[in-house]
Design a protein around this motif. Sequence first.
Motif, mmCIF file in Angstrom:
data_model
loop_
_atom_site.group_PDB
_atom_site.id
_atom_site.type_symbol
_atom_site.label_atom_id
_atom_site.label_comp_id
_atom_site.label_asym_id
_atom_site.label_seq_id
_atom_site.Cartn_x
_atom_site.Cartn_y
_atom_site.Cartn_z
ATOM 1 N N LYS A 186 0.807 -1.219 0.000
ATOM 2 C CA LYS A 186 0.000 0.000 0.000
ATOM 3 C C LYS A 186 0.843 1.273 0.000
ATOM 4 N N SER A 187 2.141 1.105 0.086
ATOM 5 C CA SER A 187 3.014 2.273 0.091
ATOM 6 C C SER A 187 3.102 2.876 -1.307
ATOM 7 N N ARG A 188 3.009 4.178 -1.380
ATOM 8 C CA ARG A 188 3.110 4.866 -2.668
ATOM 9 C C ARG A 188 4.552 5.228 -3.014
ATOM 10 N N LYS A 189 5.461 4.974 -2.097
ATOM 11 C CA LYS A 189 6.862 5.306 -2.338
ATOM 12 C C LYS A 189 7.518 4.208 -3.163
ATOM 13 N N PRO A 190 8.354 4.580 -4.116
ATOM 14 C CA PRO A 190 9.111 3.561 -4.851
ATOM 15 C C PRO A 190 10.089 2.865 -3.906
ATOM 16 N N ILE A 191 10.117 1.560 -3.956
ATOM 17 C CA ILE A 191 10.955 0.808 -3.016
ATOM 18 C C ILE A 191 11.585 -0.366 -3.742
ATOM 19 N N GLY A 192 12.845 -0.642 -3.457
ATOM 20 C CA GLY A 192 13.558 -1.727 -4.108
ATOM 21 C C GLY A 192 13.045 -3.084 -3.668
ATOM 22 N N THR A 193 13.274 -4.093 -4.522
ATOM 23 C CA THR A 193 12.789 -5.442 -4.236
ATOM 24 C C THR A 193 13.378 -5.993 -2.948
ATOM 25 N N GLU A 194 14.677 -5.787 -2.729
ATOM 26 C CA GLU A 194 15.325 -6.335 -1.534
ATOM 27 C C GLU A 194 14.740 -5.727 -0.263
ATOM 28 N N ARG A 200 11.786 -4.275 0.083
ATOM 29 C CA ARG A 200 10.387 -4.658 0.212
ATOM 30 C C ARG A 200 10.251 -6.075 0.770
ATOM 31 N N ILE A 201 11.051 -7.013 0.239
ATOM 32 C CA ILE A 201 10.981 -8.394 0.697
ATOM 33 C C ILE A 201 11.419 -8.510 2.154
ATOM 34 N N ASN A 202 12.503 -7.837 2.514
ATOM 35 C CA ASN A 202 12.995 -7.930 3.888
ATOM 36 C C ASN A 202 12.020 -7.309 4.879
ATOM 37 N N THR A 203 11.373 -6.217 4.470
ATOM 38 C CA THR A 203 10.375 -5.594 5.337
ATOM 39 C C THR A 203 9.179 -6.522 5.534
ATOM 40 N N LEU A 204 8.715 -7.110 4.437
ATOM 41 C CA LEU A 204 7.578 -8.024 4.508
ATOM 42 C C LEU A 204 7.943 -9.277 5.296
ATOM 43 N N LEU A 205 9.165 -9.754 5.104
ATOM 44 C CA LEU A 205 9.598 -10.965 5.798
ATOM 45 C C LEU A 205 9.686 -10.735 7.304
ATOM 46 N N THR A 206 10.150 -9.557 7.692
ATOM 47 C CA THR A 206 10.198 -9.222 9.115
ATOM 48 C C THR A 206 8.816 -9.258 9.737
ATOM 49 N N ARG A 207 7.839 -8.761 9.002
ATOM 50 C CA ARG A 207 6.451 -8.783 9.485
ATOM 51 C C ARG A 207 5.930 -10.215 9.573
ATOM 52 N N ILE A 208 6.302 -11.052 8.610
ATOM 53 C CA ILE A 208 5.808 -12.431 8.581
ATOM 54 C C ILE A 208 6.389 -13.249 9.726
ATOM 55 N N VAL A 209 7.710 -13.166 9.923
ATOM 56 C CA VAL A 209 8.341 -14.006 10.953
ATOM 57 C C VAL A 209 8.005 -13.533 12.364
#
Length: 300
Positions: free
Chosen positions: A70-78, A80-89
């Motif tokens: 939902k973020s409107r800011k451009p963000i790199g794949t690495e 984005r994945i690490n942020t999402l992974l932190t939330r998941i774990v």
Amino acid sequence: MSIINLSTEILQKIYDYAELQDLVALARTSRRTYRVFLGRRMHLLTQGLHNSYSPLPSLLKLTLSNEADKSRKPIGTEIRINTLLTRIVSVGTDPKLTLEQMKKMVYYGRIADRWTELYPRLRWRNGSDNRRLLRPLEKERLRRAIYHHWTYTSLFHSRTYTSYSPYPPSPASLDDPRHRLLRTYSTAEQIQLSEYLAHLETLVESDLYPSNSIIRSQDPYSHSLPARALAKIAWGEGNEYRRLVRDIMKLSPADILHLVENTSTKSERMDFLYAKEACFGDVPATMNYALSTVSVERAR
């Protein structure tokens, strides 16, 4: 005695043991049962989800892995994945759920539940005399393996991530997010996941996308088929065929279930692959590579 005449405490106890579909149906039988349901709605819905599609922590992780950014800011794949992974774990053993998350979890849970019905045919493929339905604990373990597989597929088998990191994770790469996710699984969960993946790959190789040699072994009359006729039902041989299987293993459990239940010919399955763009960049599925690396780490 009518159910609407039962005490509130007994009705709530019945709700606590009901599966989600039965829970909702019972709540709709009368105004009183609906009022009793509303009194503990979130608790009862969570319990109904647990009774139907447990384990909920693994199911919630899958749901989070498929949430839109939902973020409107451009963000790199690495990042984005690490942020999402932190939330998941960080998901705990007793997560608090929202109604929106529950709706999505029902979809994933139904797919996993359908796999529990099909799985005995895969597990006892060569021992049909011993084939049986899965027991409740076996169903829960299988659903967990499916949720883990689907979470990994959503995160690391997407076109975006495979474009960013097309190769299997290196054993020396300790901070690779694929290793980071799999390290959160217990050894027993990794073993169950490996067993599930092995049966899934056999399903792909034997039933959905069989090689020339598999077709010949299944049908003794196929040895007399001309090459053109064999090519209409088989999918090749050798390294090219192995690359195809590795590509197909990037598909989600929902996609593979669709192939099992809704396709029967080579042209239908080929059209599905083109529609899903499964063969993007000839990048192999990486979950088995990552699992083997994490298993070796734990064996030291």
